[in-house]
Design a protein around this motif. Structure first.
Motif, PDB file in Angstrom:
ATOM      1  N   HIS A 103      53.867  -8.631  -2.126  1.00  0.00           N
ATOM      2  CA  HIS A 103      54.497  -9.929  -1.899  1.00  0.00           C
ATOM      3  C   HIS A 103      54.267 -10.327  -0.445  1.00  0.00           C
ATOM      4  O   HIS A 103      54.276  -9.473   0.434  1.00  0.00           O
ATOM      5  CB  HIS A 103      56.006  -9.847  -2.184  1.00  0.00           C
ATOM      6  CG  HIS A 103      56.629 -11.175  -2.403  1.00  0.00           C
ATOM      7  ND1 HIS A 103      57.050 -11.963  -1.369  1.00  0.00           N
ATOM      8  CD2 HIS A 103      56.861 -11.866  -3.545  1.00  0.00           C
ATOM      9  CE1 HIS A 103      57.534 -13.083  -1.862  1.00  0.00           C
ATOM     10  NE2 HIS A 103      57.421 -13.060  -3.178  1.00  0.00           N
ATOM     11  N   ARG A 104      54.073 -11.617  -0.240  1.00  0.00           N
ATOM     12  CA  ARG A 104      53.863 -12.096   1.127  1.00  0.00           C
ATOM     13  C   ARG A 104      55.086 -11.807   2.008  1.00  0.00           C
ATOM     14  O   ARG A 104      54.949 -11.482   3.189  1.00  0.00           O
ATOM     15  CB  ARG A 104      53.546 -13.599   1.100  1.00  0.00           C
ATOM     16  CG  ARG A 104      53.514 -14.302   2.437  1.00  0.00           C
ATOM     17  CD  ARG A 104      52.437 -13.771   3.388  1.00  0.00           C
ATOM     18  NE  ARG A 104      51.098 -13.812   2.867  1.00  0.00           N
ATOM     19  CZ  ARG A 104      50.317 -14.894   2.836  1.00  0.00           C
ATOM     20  NH1 ARG A 104      50.732 -16.016   3.336  1.00  0.00           N
ATOM     21  NH2 ARG A 104      49.109 -14.841   2.325  1.00  0.00           N
ATOM     22  N   VAL A 105      56.266 -11.907   1.433  1.00  0.00           N
ATOM     23  CA  VAL A 105      57.482 -11.777   2.244  1.00  0.00           C
ATOM     24  C   VAL A 105      58.156 -10.415   2.061  1.00  0.00           C
ATOM     25  O   VAL A 105      58.562  -9.792   3.033  1.00  0.00           O
ATOM     26  CB  VAL A 105      58.474 -12.918   1.892  1.00  0.00           C
ATOM     27  CG1 VAL A 105      59.746 -12.792   2.720  1.00  0.00           C
ATOM     28  CG2 VAL A 105      57.838 -14.278   2.141  1.00  0.00           C
TER      29      VAL A 105
ATOM     30  N   PHE B 235      39.961  -4.938  -8.116  1.00  0.00           N
ATOM     31  CA  PHE B 235      40.949  -5.965  -8.475  1.00  0.00           C
ATOM     32  C   PHE B 235      42.297  -5.522  -7.945  1.00  0.00           C
ATOM     33  O   PHE B 235      42.429  -4.401  -7.433  1.00  0.00           O
ATOM     34  CB  PHE B 235      41.021  -6.193 -10.004  1.00  0.00           C
ATOM     35  CG  PHE B 235      40.884  -4.932 -10.804  1.00  0.00           C
ATOM     36  CD1 PHE B 235      41.897  -3.989 -10.830  1.00  0.00           C
ATOM     37  CD2 PHE B 235      39.720  -4.670 -11.521  1.00  0.00           C
ATOM     38  CE1 PHE B 235      41.768  -2.827 -11.564  1.00  0.00           C
ATOM     39  CE2 PHE B 235      39.579  -3.489 -12.252  1.00  0.00           C
ATOM     40  CZ  PHE B 235      40.615  -2.562 -12.268  1.00  0.00           C
ATOM     41  N   ARG B 236      43.292  -6.383  -8.052  1.00  0.00           N
ATOM     42  CA  ARG B 236      44.629  -6.064  -7.541  1.00  0.00           C
ATOM     43  C   ARG B 236      45.540  -5.563  -8.661  1.00  0.00           C
ATOM     44  O   ARG B 236      45.324  -5.909  -9.826  1.00  0.00           O
ATOM     45  CB  ARG B 236      45.252  -7.290  -6.898  1.00  0.00           C
ATOM     46  CG  ARG B 236      44.532  -7.632  -5.631  1.00  0.00           C
ATOM     47  CD  ARG B 236      45.227  -8.635  -4.796  1.00  0.00           C
ATOM     48  NE  ARG B 236      44.613  -8.599  -3.473  1.00  0.00           N
ATOM     49  CZ  ARG B 236      45.121  -9.121  -2.396  1.00  0.00           C
ATOM     50  NH1 ARG B 236      46.253  -9.773  -2.451  1.00  0.00           N
ATOM     51  NH2 ARG B 236      44.503  -9.027  -1.239  1.00  0.00           N
ATOM     52  N   LEU B 237      46.518  -4.822  -8.269  1.00  0.00           N
ATOM     53  CA  LEU B 237      47.537  -4.407  -9.230  1.00  0.00           C
ATOM     54  C   LEU B 237      48.482  -5.599  -9.375  1.00  0.00           C
ATOM     55  O   LEU B 237      49.217  -5.933  -8.434  1.00  0.00           O
ATOM     56  CB  LEU B 237      48.271  -3.193  -8.665  1.00  0.00           C
ATOM     57  CG  LEU B 237      49.096  -2.381  -9.632  1.00  0.00           C
ATOM     58  CD1 LEU B 237      48.240  -1.878 -10.789  1.00  0.00           C
ATOM     59  CD2 LEU B 237      49.702  -1.176  -8.909  1.00  0.00           C
ATOM     60  N   MET B 238      48.428  -6.246 -10.509  1.00  0.00           N
ATOM     61  CA  MET B 238      49.232  -7.470 -10.672  1.00  0.00           C
ATOM     62  C   MET B 238      50.711  -7.108 -10.758  1.00  0.00           C
ATOM     63  O   MET B 238      51.080  -6.060 -11.298  1.00  0.00           O
ATOM     64  CB  MET B 238      48.790  -8.252 -11.916  1.00  0.00           C
ATOM     65  CG  MET B 238      47.362  -8.745 -11.846  1.00  0.00           C
ATOM     66  SD  MET B 238      46.909  -9.528 -10.276  1.00  0.00           S
ATOM     67  CE  MET B 238      47.687 -11.110 -10.419  1.00  0.00           C
TER      68      MET B 238
HETATM   69  N1  ACO Z   1      47.097  -4.597  -5.405  1.00  0.00           N
HETATM   70  C1  ACO Z   1      46.313  -3.917  -4.542  1.00  0.00           C
HETATM   71  N2  ACO Z   1      46.244  -4.186  -3.236  1.00  0.00           N
HETATM   72  C2  ACO Z   1      47.005  -5.169  -2.775  1.00  0.00           C
HETATM   73  C3  ACO Z   1      47.870  -5.904  -3.600  1.00  0.00           C
HETATM   74  C4  ACO Z   1      47.900  -5.598  -4.967  1.00  0.00           C
HETATM   75  N3  ACO Z   1      48.685  -6.246  -5.811  1.00  0.00           N
HETATM   76  N4  ACO Z   1      48.515  -6.824  -2.858  1.00  0.00           N
HETATM   77  C5  ACO Z   1      48.075  -6.677  -1.619  1.00  0.00           C
HETATM   78  N5  ACO Z   1      47.169  -5.668  -1.551  1.00  0.00           N
HETATM   79  C6  ACO Z   1      46.512  -5.136  -0.368  1.00  0.00           C
HETATM   80  C7  ACO Z   1      45.406  -6.057   0.094  1.00  0.00           C
HETATM   81  O1  ACO Z   1      44.170  -5.698  -0.484  1.00  0.00           O
HETATM   82  C8  ACO Z   1      45.440  -5.825   1.584  1.00  0.00           C
HETATM   83  O2  ACO Z   1      44.813  -4.604   1.854  1.00  0.00           O
HETATM   84  P1  ACO Z   1      43.882  -4.445   3.171  1.00  0.00           P
HETATM   85  O3  ACO Z   1      44.824  -4.599   4.317  1.00  0.00           O
HETATM   86  O4  ACO Z   1      43.274  -3.113   3.032  1.00  0.00           O
HETATM   87  O5  ACO Z   1      42.891  -5.577   3.088  1.00  0.00           O
HETATM   88  C9  ACO Z   1      46.914  -5.644   1.887  1.00  0.00           C
HETATM   89  O6  ACO Z   1      47.488  -5.139   0.679  1.00  0.00           O
HETATM   90  C10 ACO Z   1      47.628  -6.920   2.285  1.00  0.00           C
HETATM   91  O7  ACO Z   1      47.345  -7.894   1.298  1.00  0.00           O
HETATM   92  P2  ACO Z   1      47.336  -9.450   1.554  1.00  0.00           P
HETATM   93  O8  ACO Z   1      46.428 -10.077   0.545  1.00  0.00           O
HETATM   94  O9  ACO Z   1      47.052  -9.704   2.997  1.00  0.00           O
HETATM   95  O10 ACO Z   1      48.812  -9.802   1.268  1.00  0.00           O
HETATM   96  P3  ACO Z   1      49.354 -11.254   1.024  1.00  0.00           P
HETATM   97  O11 ACO Z   1      50.687 -11.321   1.630  1.00  0.00           O
HETATM   98  O12 ACO Z   1      48.362 -12.289   1.447  1.00  0.00           O
HETATM   99  O13 ACO Z   1      49.402 -11.352  -0.574  1.00  0.00           O
HETATM  100  C11 ACO Z   1      50.153 -11.434  -2.782  1.00  0.00           C
HETATM  101  C12 ACO Z   1      50.563 -11.412  -1.306  1.00  0.00           C
HETATM  102  C13 ACO Z   1      49.243 -12.656  -3.061  1.00  0.00           C
HETATM  103  C14 ACO Z   1      51.397 -11.587  -3.659  1.00  0.00           C
HETATM  104  C15 ACO Z   1      49.405 -10.119  -3.117  1.00  0.00           C
HETATM  105  O14 ACO Z   1      50.232  -9.000  -2.877  1.00  0.00           O
HETATM  106  C16 ACO Z   1      48.863 -10.091  -4.536  1.00  0.00           C
HETATM  107  O15 ACO Z   1      47.755 -10.605  -4.777  1.00  0.00           O
HETATM  108  N6  ACO Z   1      49.614  -9.499  -5.506  1.00  0.00           N
HETATM  109  C17 ACO Z   1      49.201  -9.488  -6.883  1.00  0.00           C
HETATM  110  C18 ACO Z   1      49.539 -10.827  -7.523  1.00  0.00           C
HETATM  111  C19 ACO Z   1      51.026 -10.970  -7.759  1.00  0.00           C
HETATM  112  O16 ACO Z   1      51.694 -10.093  -8.286  1.00  0.00           O
HETATM  113  N7  ACO Z   1      51.541 -12.165  -7.418  1.00  0.00           N
HETATM  114  C20 ACO Z   1      52.956 -12.511  -7.623  1.00  0.00           C
HETATM  115  C21 ACO Z   1      53.665 -12.690  -6.327  1.00  0.00           C
HETATM  116  S1  ACO Z   1      55.354 -13.008  -6.586  1.00  0.00           S
HETATM  117  C22 ACO Z   1      55.416 -14.653  -7.042  1.00  0.00           C
HETATM  118  O17 ACO Z   1      54.603 -15.458  -6.702  1.00  0.00           O
HETATM  119  C23 ACO Z   1      56.516 -15.046  -7.846  1.00  0.00           C
END
Ligand code: ACO
Length: 429
Positions: A307-309, A300-303
């Motif tokens: 961030h995309r940006v 799972f991800r660390l919530m």
């Molecule tokens: N925990 C662990 N690994 C992560 C996390 C995370 N929170 N976020 C990204 N990664 C990893 C991915 O697994 C990926 O690894 P890989 O290259 O080995 O496959 C790499 O980092 C890049 O991740 P992407 O999914 O391509 O990044 P993207 O820009 O698409 O995602 C997002 C951005 C959705 C915010 C993501 O970082 C995430 O899911 N975070 C957790 C949810 C979160 O906190 N969302 C709030 C965002 S802020 C807002 O909306 C107000």
């Protein structure tokens, strides 16, 4: 001087194309000139999740994700958080400039006097199940506002637009607070015009039997700053929904309901609710390494991280971390704070997070503050939605007045079956 163009050689045909570069961008429609034959549709770009596609030109919000910079209409978020307030920032986002004193007073007066909702909306909200998620209530009630203000469909009438903008910013806290009171089985509290935007929200949330609700100034200011920090964030998922749905020209209530729906998801506004669940699941500092191991294994991800940006510390997260301490002085420290701080420390030293440039985002600490204020996790995204309404409306307004505006309609790469004949049921194996 170097020419601001891109030269493309199509190796299929040997033809050369020169495409203008404007503000570091090529127009995707220019690619359509690149064809192998006269009947060819032309080249398209493929960009799932719009990772590298500018979908509009905007003057509202600037983000430099590598340097952790966020500006609203040119003003740094740190300065706005320190010196401004949410209603002033909302004005700035929508109109492009900070208001003069008289503009500010009129703006605050108008918003304050549109906070009441129609009694039938209250009845409509009563119809939800006792355990309805407040985000579900908010999104459907905002959508329902469209039926109460049919004149809102006249979106190219500037006066009509102005009125709906005021109504929406004014009524969001009321609907949000009513959703909470419904879930708690408490009577609804009507707005109090003597209070500030944030103070009135707290009043509608927490007033019990006292004659007059007096918000704690530190909590009131913290909510106001949190609203400022969440007010806009350029072309994120929900803003894209607002612009995309808005491009078919519905009234702003319908478009805002779509934006709220986009915000609801756990990868967007729903993340702060998830952060808190995660911290509660971890439960104690000694269980953090094991949790991080599972994150790294892809379970799972660390919530609240990543961030995309932003590929640096989210500037909003820095401000929120500071407010957290100020709020805890009033409410007492949230016991989950130590777990959050330790989780952040360990993650920021871990190669997995460092390599991927994953830092705490706006949601990492905001949930802790909200929880300490007595808000249930299901309300966290609702607060985000209240704040983001100003940004959504600013973006919607800008989109409507954009001379390049058209209904949003992406293309696809079809990978399904070729044309085939229908097989009657009895002949299918
Ligand atoms: N925990 C662990 N690994 C992560 C996390 C995370 N929170 N976020 C990204 N990664 C990893 C991915 O697994 C990926 O690894 P890989 O290259 O080995 O496959 C790499 O980092 C890049 O991740 P992407 O999914 O391509 O990044 P993207 O820009 O698409 O995602 C997002 C951005 C959705 C915010 C993501 O970082 C995430 O899911 N975070 C957790 C949810 C979160 O906190 N969302 C709030 C965002 S802020 C807002 O909306 C107000």
């Amino acid at each position: 001087m170097a020419k601001e163009t891109l030269t493309i050689i199509d190796n299929r045909t040997g033809k050369t194309y020169e495409i203008p570069i404007e503000q570091g961008t090529i127009r995707a429609m220019e690619l359509r000139r690149i064809k192998v034959s006269e009947g060819d549709f032309g080249l398209m770009s493929y960009d799932p999740a719009l990772m590298n596609t500018a979908s509009c030109k905007s003057r509202i919000t600037f983000i430099d994700g590598d340097r952790g910079i966020l500006l609203y209409r040119g003003y740094p978020i740190e300065q706005l958080a320190e010196h401004s307030n949410y209603l002033e920032v909302a004005y700035l986002l929508i109109y492009g400039e900070l208001p003069t004193r008289s503009q500010y007073e009129k703006w605050c007066h108008d918003i304050t006097h549109h906070t009441i909702i129609h009694e039938n909306i209250k009845k409509f909200m009563d119809g939800f199940r006792y355990d309805a998620h407040p985000m579900g209530m908010l999104l459907s009630t905002v959508g329902a506002l469209s039926t109460f203000y049919p004149e809102a469909k006249d979106i190219f009438n500037p006066e009509v637009r102005e009125l709906q903008i005021r109504r929406l910013i004014a009524k969001m806290p009321t609907i949000a607070a009513f959703s909470y009171r419904h879930a708690m089985g408490l009577p609804y509290v009507y707005p109090d015009n003597d209070l500030s935007y944030a103070g009135n929200f707290l009043n509608m949330m927490f007033k019990m039997t006292e004659l007059k609700y007096k918000p704690n100034p530190a909590i009131e200011r913290a909510i106001d700053i949190l609203f400022i920090l969440h007010a806009d964030h350029e072309q994120n998922c929900s803003t894209n929904a607002m612009r995309s749905v808005g491009s078919s020209l519905p009234d702003p209530y319908s478009a805002t309901a779509a934006a709220i729906a986009a915000l609801y998801g756990p990868l967007h506004g729903g993340a702060n609710e998830e952060v808190l669940r995660m911290l509660m699941e971890i439960g104690s500092k000694d269980r953090i390494p094991e949790y991080i191991k599972r994150v790294k294994a892809g379970e799972f991800r660390l919530m609240g991280f990543g961030h995309r940006v932003y590929k640096a510390y989210d500037p909003r997260a820095k401000i929120i971390k500071k407010i957290a301490h100020e709020v805890f002085e009033v409410t007492g420290k949230n016991p989950l704070l130590d777990i959050a701080l330790e989780l952040e420390r360990i993650a920021l030293e871990d190669d997995y997070f460092v390599k991927r440039r994953l830092y705490p985002n706006v949601d990492f600490y905001s949930g802790l503050i909200y929880q300490s204020m007595g808000l249930p996790p299901s309300m966290f995204t609702v607060l985000f939605a209240i704040a983001r309404t100003a940004g959504w409306l600013a973006q919607w307004n800008e989109m409507l007045l954009d001379e390049e505006r058209k209904i949003v309609r992406p293309r696809q790469i079809y990978i399904g079956p070729e044309k085939r004949d229908f097989i009657p049921l009895e002949q299918r194996s």
